[in-house]
Design a protein around this motif. Structure first.
Motif, mmCIF file in Angstrom:
data_model
loop_
_atom_site.group_PDB
_atom_site.id
_atom_site.type_symbol
_atom_site.label_atom_id
_atom_site.label_comp_id
_atom_site.label_asym_id
_atom_site.label_seq_id
_atom_site.Cartn_x
_atom_site.Cartn_y
_atom_site.Cartn_z
ATOM 1 N N LEU A 33 -54.167 -40.955 39.831
ATOM 2 C CA LEU A 33 -54.771 -41.326 40.361
ATOM 3 C C LEU A 33 -55.232 -42.136 41.065
ATOM 4 C CD1 LEU A 33 -57.808 -38.941 39.506
ATOM 5 C CD2 LEU A 33 -55.908 -38.452 40.920
ATOM 6 N N PRO B 144 -53.206 -42.432 44.628
ATOM 7 C CA PRO B 144 -54.376 -40.838 45.302
ATOM 8 C C PRO B 144 -53.226 -40.207 46.864
ATOM 9 C CG PRO B 144 -54.770 -42.872 46.073
ATOM 10 C CD PRO B 144 -53.684 -43.087 45.020
ATOM 11 N N TYR C 32 -64.516 -36.114 45.106
ATOM 12 C CA TYR C 32 -62.792 -35.770 44.900
ATOM 13 C C TYR C 32 -62.966 -34.322 44.626
ATOM 14 C CZ TYR C 32 -58.456 -34.935 42.708
ATOM 15 O OH TYR C 32 -57.168 -34.501 42.803
ATOM 16 N N SER D 8 -51.433 -36.202 46.268
ATOM 17 C CA SER D 8 -52.002 -35.208 47.211
ATOM 18 C C SER D 8 -50.909 -34.428 48.906
ATOM 19 C CB SER D 8 -52.870 -36.415 47.710
ATOM 20 O OG SER D 8 -52.573 -37.017 48.304
#
Length: 352
Positions: A134, A137, A313, A141
């Motif tokens: 993460l 990101p 999140y 994503s």
């Protein structure tokens, strides 16, 4: 003259079984093949390339670490393959190929081997890698619609950028992202171009945007049943986990939505099924006792809903399981059964 036979007594428990780590991991790999086939069907052959990259990296890092540390090779137990597959399953199909390599290094070297290897890590290696990744990101994503490959396919190795994708392929919002804002996936979001409307059938089958290994709830449930029948896992953790999420989302739906629909969409979205079946049940990082497993599953479900509702999140499965991993020692302490034949006295010195 009769020969004397020697009896060798070892420490308890005295259990004889044909199962070993290799056979258990082989069953898990077979079960993981089910969602991998669905990933290839919905997102194309790049899903397989990502998975093979992660698996090869995990095997290589485990072998290299133990070679340079002058320790016996452990790649034969197949646990590195399971870790690699789970790392890939937590990534979208658009992920650059170097991402699973970095994740594999973190999972195998940092989370697993530095703590002594299989059986000594305090958290699930694949989830530890997922949390670490993460750090990038934007790269993990970039979601695409399921089945975008009817007429074309993604490159097997080349990186994919947002600019290289047509607008009708990019998913404006995953089902979980919509639910984070209080909308059912089956409800159009106002003022959002390219919004995807997903029915419960789409969610159950896997015809949605998401990570490659988490989209098909039905296939993941089938994989879980296979592991239970093979006695690789027990149903306590998955049932406690999923039931807790079901009860909480039914009692507290968001956005004034129908409780039953909100609950069903919550159960079939995100990585809930993948986490409940394959990651929360990890032998090393989950409780041993039946009571402990139930407490652990309830804790995972409670934290998942809290993070989904109140966290920044949209998904809470990975963090919920990781948090409960570090609480296993406390759960084991309070759920540990008493030793057979030993009385628990109310007060010190009380022999009555």
């Amino acid at each position: 003259m009769l020969s004397e036979e020697k009896l060798i007594m070892t420490s308890s428990p005295h259990i004889k079984t044909e199962d070993d780590t290799r056979s258990i991991m082989l069953d898990v790999i077979i079960a993981l093949t089910f969602p991998l086939i669905m990933a290839i069907y919905f997102f194309g052959w790049r899903s397989l390339t990502l998975t093979l990259t992660a698996v090869a990296s995990c095997i290589a890092f485990e072998w290299l670490y133990r070679y340079f540390m002058k320790k016996p090779s452990s790649i034969g137990d197949l646990s590195a393959i399971v870790t690699g597959m789970l790392i890939a399953f937590n990534l979208p199909v658009t992920t650059p190929m170097w991402i699973p390599v970095v994740g594999s290094f973190f999972a195998i070297v940092i989370v697993k081997q530095l703590y002594g290897g299989l059986g000594k890590n305090f958290m699930n290696p694949a989830l530890g890698a997922r949390a670490f990744l993460l750090s990038w990101p934007a790269l993990i994503s970039l979601w695409v619609k399921a089945k975008p490959l009817a007429d074309s396919s993604f490159p097997l190795l080349k990186s994919i950028s947002r600019e290289a994708l047509s607008p009708d392929v990019i998913a404006a919002a995953t089902p979980l992202a919509k639910m984070k804002q209080g909308f059912l996936p089956s409800t159009p979001m106002p003022s959002v171009d390219g919004d995807i409307v997903s029915t419960l059938r789409d969610m159950a089958v896997g015809n949605i945007a998401g990570c490659i290994g988490e989209v098909s709830a039905i296939v993941l449930i089938a994989a879980g049943i296979y592991l239970i029948v093979r006695k690789v896992i027990t149903p306590h953790i998955p049932l406690a986990y999923i039931s807790t999420v079901a009860v909480l989302t039914y009692l507290f739906p968001r956005g004034g939505n129908d409780p039953l629909q909100w609950m069903l969409f919550s159960l079939t979205s995100g990585g809930l099924m993948l986490g409940a079946v394959f990651m929360a049940t990890d032998y090393v990082t989950s409780p041993v006792s039946r009571t402990g497993r139930i407490i652990y599953g309830i804790g995972c479900g409670l934290l998942t809903v809290l993070i989904r509702y109140f966290g920044a999140y949209p998904e809470g499965v990975s963090f919920a399981i990781l948090i409960m991993n570090v609480c296993v020692w406390a759960i084991e302490k309070i759920s540990r059964p008493g030793r057979f034949g030993v009385k628990r006295f109310k007060k010190a010195g009380d022999t009555k």
